[in-house]
Design a protein around this motif. Structure first.
Motif, PDB file in Angstrom:
ATOM      1  N   GLU A   1       0.733  -1.202  -0.015  1.00 26.06           N
ATOM      2  CA  GLU A   1       0.051  -0.006  -0.129  1.00 26.06           C
ATOM      3  C   GLU A   1       0.913   1.214   0.130  1.00 26.06           C
ATOM      4  O   GLU A   1       0.406   2.277  -0.529  1.00 26.06           O
ATOM      5  N   ILE A   2       1.956   1.383   0.835  1.00 24.61           N
ATOM      6  CA  ILE A   2       2.950   2.463   0.688  1.00 24.61           C
ATOM      7  C   ILE A   2       3.432   2.578  -0.526  1.00 24.61           C
ATOM      8  O   ILE A   2       3.492   3.730  -0.848  1.00 24.61           O
ATOM      9  N   LEU A   3       3.955   1.468  -1.314  1.00 23.48           N
ATOM     10  CA  LEU A   3       4.366   1.697  -2.504  1.00 23.48           C
ATOM     11  C   LEU A   3       3.557   2.212  -3.616  1.00 23.48           C
ATOM     12  O   LEU A   3       3.818   3.249  -4.462  1.00 23.48           O
ATOM     13  N   PHE A   4       2.250   1.596  -3.544  1.00 23.58           N
ATOM     14  CA  PHE A   4       1.334   1.892  -4.496  1.00 23.58           C
ATOM     15  C   PHE A   4       1.010   3.548  -4.321  1.00 23.58           C
ATOM     16  O   PHE A   4       0.720   4.373  -5.148  1.00 23.58           O
ATOM     17  N   HIS A   5       0.863   3.821  -2.969  1.00 23.56           N
ATOM     18  CA  HIS A   5       0.526   5.269  -2.570  1.00 23.56           C
ATOM     19  C   HIS A   5       1.641   6.239  -3.213  1.00 23.56           C
ATOM     20  O   HIS A   5       1.265   7.558  -3.392  1.00 23.56           O
ATOM     21  N   ASN A   6       2.923   5.807  -3.284  1.00 19.22           N
ATOM     22  CA  ASN A   6       3.845   6.808  -3.774  1.00 19.22           C
ATOM     23  C   ASN A   6       4.235   6.452  -5.212  1.00 19.22           C
ATOM     24  O   ASN A   6       5.140   6.761  -5.700  1.00 19.22           O
ATOM     25  N   ASN A   7       3.290   5.568  -5.872  1.00 25.59           N
ATOM     26  CA  ASN A   7       3.522   5.494  -7.481  1.00 25.59           C
ATOM     27  C   ASN A   7       4.870   4.702  -7.547  1.00 25.59           C
ATOM     28  O   ASN A   7       5.432   4.954  -8.536  1.00 25.59           O
ATOM     29  N   MET A   8       5.298   3.726  -6.761  1.00 26.68           N
ATOM     30  CA  MET A   8       6.445   2.903  -6.790  1.00 26.68           C
ATOM     31  C   MET A   8       6.244   1.412  -7.220  1.00 26.68           C
ATOM     32  O   MET A   8       5.026   1.008  -6.576  1.00 26.68           O
ATOM     33  N   SER A   9       7.253   0.954  -7.906  1.00 13.82           N
ATOM     34  CA  SER A   9       6.900  -0.511  -8.245  1.00 13.82           C
ATOM     35  C   SER A   9       7.051  -1.278  -7.136  1.00 13.82           C
ATOM     36  O   SER A   9       8.315  -1.162  -6.167  1.00 13.82           O
ATOM     37  N   GLY A  10       6.410  -2.461  -6.951  1.00 14.48           N
ATOM     38  CA  GLY A  10       6.723  -3.386  -5.753  1.00 14.48           C
ATOM     39  C   GLY A  10       6.261  -4.893  -6.440  1.00 14.48           C
ATOM     40  O   GLY A  10       6.225  -4.900  -7.441  1.00 14.48           O
ATOM     41  N   ALA A  11       6.232  -5.647  -5.366  1.00 12.03           N
ATOM     42  CA  ALA A  11       6.042  -7.085  -5.727  1.00 12.03           C
ATOM     43  C   ALA A  11       4.703  -7.279  -6.179  1.00 12.03           C
ATOM     44  O   ALA A  11       4.299  -8.061  -7.207  1.00 12.03           O
ATOM     45  N   LEU A  12       3.454  -6.353  -5.739  1.00 17.21           N
ATOM     46  CA  LEU A  12       2.301  -6.572  -6.413  1.00 17.21           C
ATOM     47  C   LEU A  12       1.920  -5.344  -7.126  1.00 17.21           C
ATOM     48  O   LEU A  12       2.362  -4.132  -6.942  1.00 17.21           O
ATOM     49  N   SER A  13       1.275  -5.472  -8.229  1.00 21.57           N
ATOM     50  CA  SER A  13       0.726  -4.233  -9.143  1.00 21.57           C
ATOM     51  C   SER A  13      -0.154  -3.648  -8.418  1.00 21.57           C
ATOM     52  O   SER A  13      -0.651  -2.175  -8.767  1.00 21.57           O
ATOM     53  N   TYR A  14      -1.274  -4.212  -7.497  1.00 16.32           N
ATOM     54  CA  TYR A  14      -2.376  -3.696  -6.848  1.00 16.32           C
ATOM     55  C   TYR A  14      -2.202  -4.198  -5.386  1.00 16.32           C
ATOM     56  O   TYR A  14      -2.445  -5.475  -5.068  1.00 16.32           O
TER      57      TYR A  14
END
Length: 634
Positions: free
Chosen positions: A219-232
């Motif tokens: 959620e933190i990565l998504f909130h900052n528009n950063m790529s993570g292990a999950l797309s959503y």
């Protein structure tokens, strides 16, 4: 392109209950106090002190002093502590190891815990040891932990603020933690954002001060528009469970990180049409009707889980056309339904319902008239699927002679005999038990003429689907004595909840057992269903697997590593796969694996590609003609 100072993102992460699922000193206490006579008492004291410290009700230094005095710990305990903590890293932290490795220069651990166990754990995921700021133990000459370094800035209140200020980080600083001391960093202006991390523990007093609540690191990565292990992030995937689905299902889905709402009753079409907006997964049992109208309002729906055997309450074709996968529990409650059938056969052959009623009215009706053993009697099973076949086995073990009829070719189990026609079965059976599905063409398949074909005085059971039997015809057969007794568990119209009234023409008939659709309502069956259906849903959401889906092409996929997984659902039209691959080629996406399965209506394509790809690729794939749904898993 180099980032400007204002674009740099720094992540400052707490350790206890954030980077790991637990409070490390609690685990150290379990190790150090293992053989201590006051183990339980001391462990509870440690937990109480920890909670007070995290909630800001006790000063940090008081908390550290109290816990070290209670622990009675030694340097030799630390290796075991590190081993245990390494297995207790938070799920979303662990799956984002690649992020930590790629962003090591901007990731820090700032904790009121201790370096001696934090450094060995976090460095396994790519955190630099020099980026770990925490307290230090003090040992005596024998290695016993007797104190902490009181000169360390992190050993006193406000220590995290001072430590982060000393780092002089340029750019956006994100403080991530679950305690009051983490919020203090944001309050003091040493961080731009405070994320209340709730994956492992939720503290209302901390959440109240958060800039953003983060149920996971994704959620933190998504909130900052950063790529993570999950797309959503999974916590943004909303699930709605109706009709008191077993708590095990709720717990299992929440544990995997999904946002789940449960509701005790069914909803009618209009209520569900409104409630389903924004829902990505719907869980129901047998009462809720998922119609084409409901599906038209389902703007985000990806999957439906039927926590039962049947799926006739779902418009499967409409779901398919909307790209919504449907899963059920075809085997989980089989035994429960069969046991009820056996019990009712015995009760009805002995005339127990009427005898029990007499007893409750003060009548002593002891007689052997119209009371029979089931041994040697002929059981006729209509529908020889999972339930019918298992009923066949159990009934034969009780001494019954089993006959069955099915419109599909079915292999006989044990000594069961296949009948070539329904009439053949009805003319010989002492007991007739229905076990057919609820497809529309099965409505009223058992009518007056079928009761007339039955032997005089036979027993009739319907534990299958309510609409498959003509109820007035059944009532007439029982009232006339043509049928000696009946057991009915399912009805054409059923109440939506236990608070609604039940009405039926069968009420008050002699030697009749009426049950409220409880064939599969045992603790064992509901627990099995609560485990099985969420497993299929999670597998579909997490990996794209559609094995055992009721309406989708069944596709079982290999594990994915170091790649993105793209899921494309489209109308089954010629040329779509070629167009997908043309788009991938145009965007220079290297395919490492591709899987296609179709049925008469849709095509289901899974494509695994290398990590590097243009962000406009997804937009191009969505624009392909005949596309129904598209999503990126990783």
């Amino acid at each position: 392109m180099n980032q400007t100072t204002s674009e740099v993102q720094h992540f400052v992460i707490d350790f206890d209950s954030t980077f790991t699922k637990v409070e490390a000193l609690d685990i150290l206490g379990e190790i150090s106090l293992e053989n201590h006579p006051e183990k339980d008492k001391r462990l509870q004291l440690i937990k109480d002190v920890t909670d007070k410290g995290m909630a800001g009700e006790m000063s940090l230094r008081e908390s550290l002093e109290s816990r070290i005095n209670i622990l009675d710990a030694h340097q030799s305990h630390l290796d075991e502590l590190v081993r245990r903590l390494s297995k207790l890293v938070s799920k979303s932290i662990s799956r984002n190891q690649t992020f930590f490795e790629h962003n090591a220069a901007n990731t820090f651990i700032v904790s009121n815990g201790f370096k001696e166990f934090i450094v060995p754990v976090v460095t396994q995921l790519g955190i630099r040891p020099e980026h770990v700021f925490a307290n230090d133990f003090i040992f005596d000459d024998n290695g016993a932990i007797i104190d902490f370094n009181r000169e360390n800035v992190l050993s006193s209140n406000g220590g995290k603020v001072k430590q982060i200020e000393q780092l002089s980080l340029k750019g956006n600083v994100h403080m991530i933690g679950d305690g009051y001391t983490d919020y203090e960093v944001r309050k003091a202006g040493a961080a731009n954002t405070f994320y209340a991390y709730t994956e492992n523990i939720e503290r209302d007093s901390v959440k109240a001060h958060a800039d953003h609540i983060a149920p996971s690191f994704d959620e933190i990565l998504f909130h900052n528009n950063m790529s993570g292990a999950l797309s959503y992030p999974k916590n943004r995937i909303k699930m709605l469970l109706l009709e008191s689905v077993h708590p095990k299902a709720l717990a299992k889905l929440k544990e995997d990180g999904f946002s789940v709402e449960s509701y005790p009753a069914g909803l009618d079409e209009d209520e569900l049409s409104e409630k389903i907006k924004g829902i990505r997964v719907l869980g129901i049992r047998s009462k809720t009707q998922v119609t084409a109208k409901v599906l038209d309002h389902a703007d985000k729906l990806m999957a439906i889980g039927a926590f039962c055997i049947g799926t006739n309450q779902i418009d499967l074709e409409a779901a398919l056309n909307k790209g919504v996968a449907v899963f059920n529990a075809p085997y989980s409650n089989t035994r429960s339904v069969v046991e009820l059938a056996i019990a009712e056969i015995i009760m009805l052959m002995r005339g127990i319902p009427d005898k029990s009623k007499d007893m409750h009215q003060g009548k002593w009706s002891k007689t052997a008239n119209s009371s029979y053993e089931i041994r040697g009697k002929k059981l006729g099973i209509i529908g020889y699927g999972n339930i019918g076949a298992q009923l066949s086995v159990l009934a034969e073990n009780l001494g019954m002679n089993v006959f069955y009829y099915d419109i599909e070719e079915r292999l006989a189990l044990g000594n069961a005999t296949k009948c070539n026609s329904l009439q053949e079965l009805l003319e010989l059976a002492d007991v007739v038990s229905l076990h057919v599905d609820g497809r529309p063409e099965n409505k009223n398949i058992f009518r007056k003429e079928h009761f007339e074909m039955m032997k005089d005085g036979a027993v009739f059971l319907n534990l299958a689907r309510g609409p498959v039997v003509d109820i007035p015809a059944l009532k007439e057969a029982v009232s006339s004595g043509k049928v000696r007794g009946t057991g009915v568990d399912v009805f054409p119209e059923e109440p939506k909840s236990n608070n609604d009234p039940f009405n039926s023409e069968l009420i008050g008939l002699p030697n009749t057992i009426l049950t409220p659709h409880i064939g599969g309502s045992t603790q064992e069956a509901q627990e099995n269903i609560g485990d099985f259906v969420p497993g299929k849903i999670m597998d579909y959401i997490n990996t794209g697997n559609t094995a055992l889906s009721v309406n989708f092409p069944n596709l079982t996929l290999p594990p994915l590593e170091n790649a993105h997984r793209l899921i494309h659902i489209h109308e089954n039209k010629p040329g779509v796969l070629a167009e997908i691959n043309n788009v991938l080629a145009a965007h220079e996406a290297n395919i490492v694996g591709q899987y296609l399965k179709t049925n008469e209506s849709i095509g289901y394509v899974i494509t695994d590609i290398d990590k590097e790809y243009g962000k406009d690729l997804a937009k191009a794939l969505k624009k392909i003609e005949h596309t129904i749904k598209f999503r990126v898993l990783y």
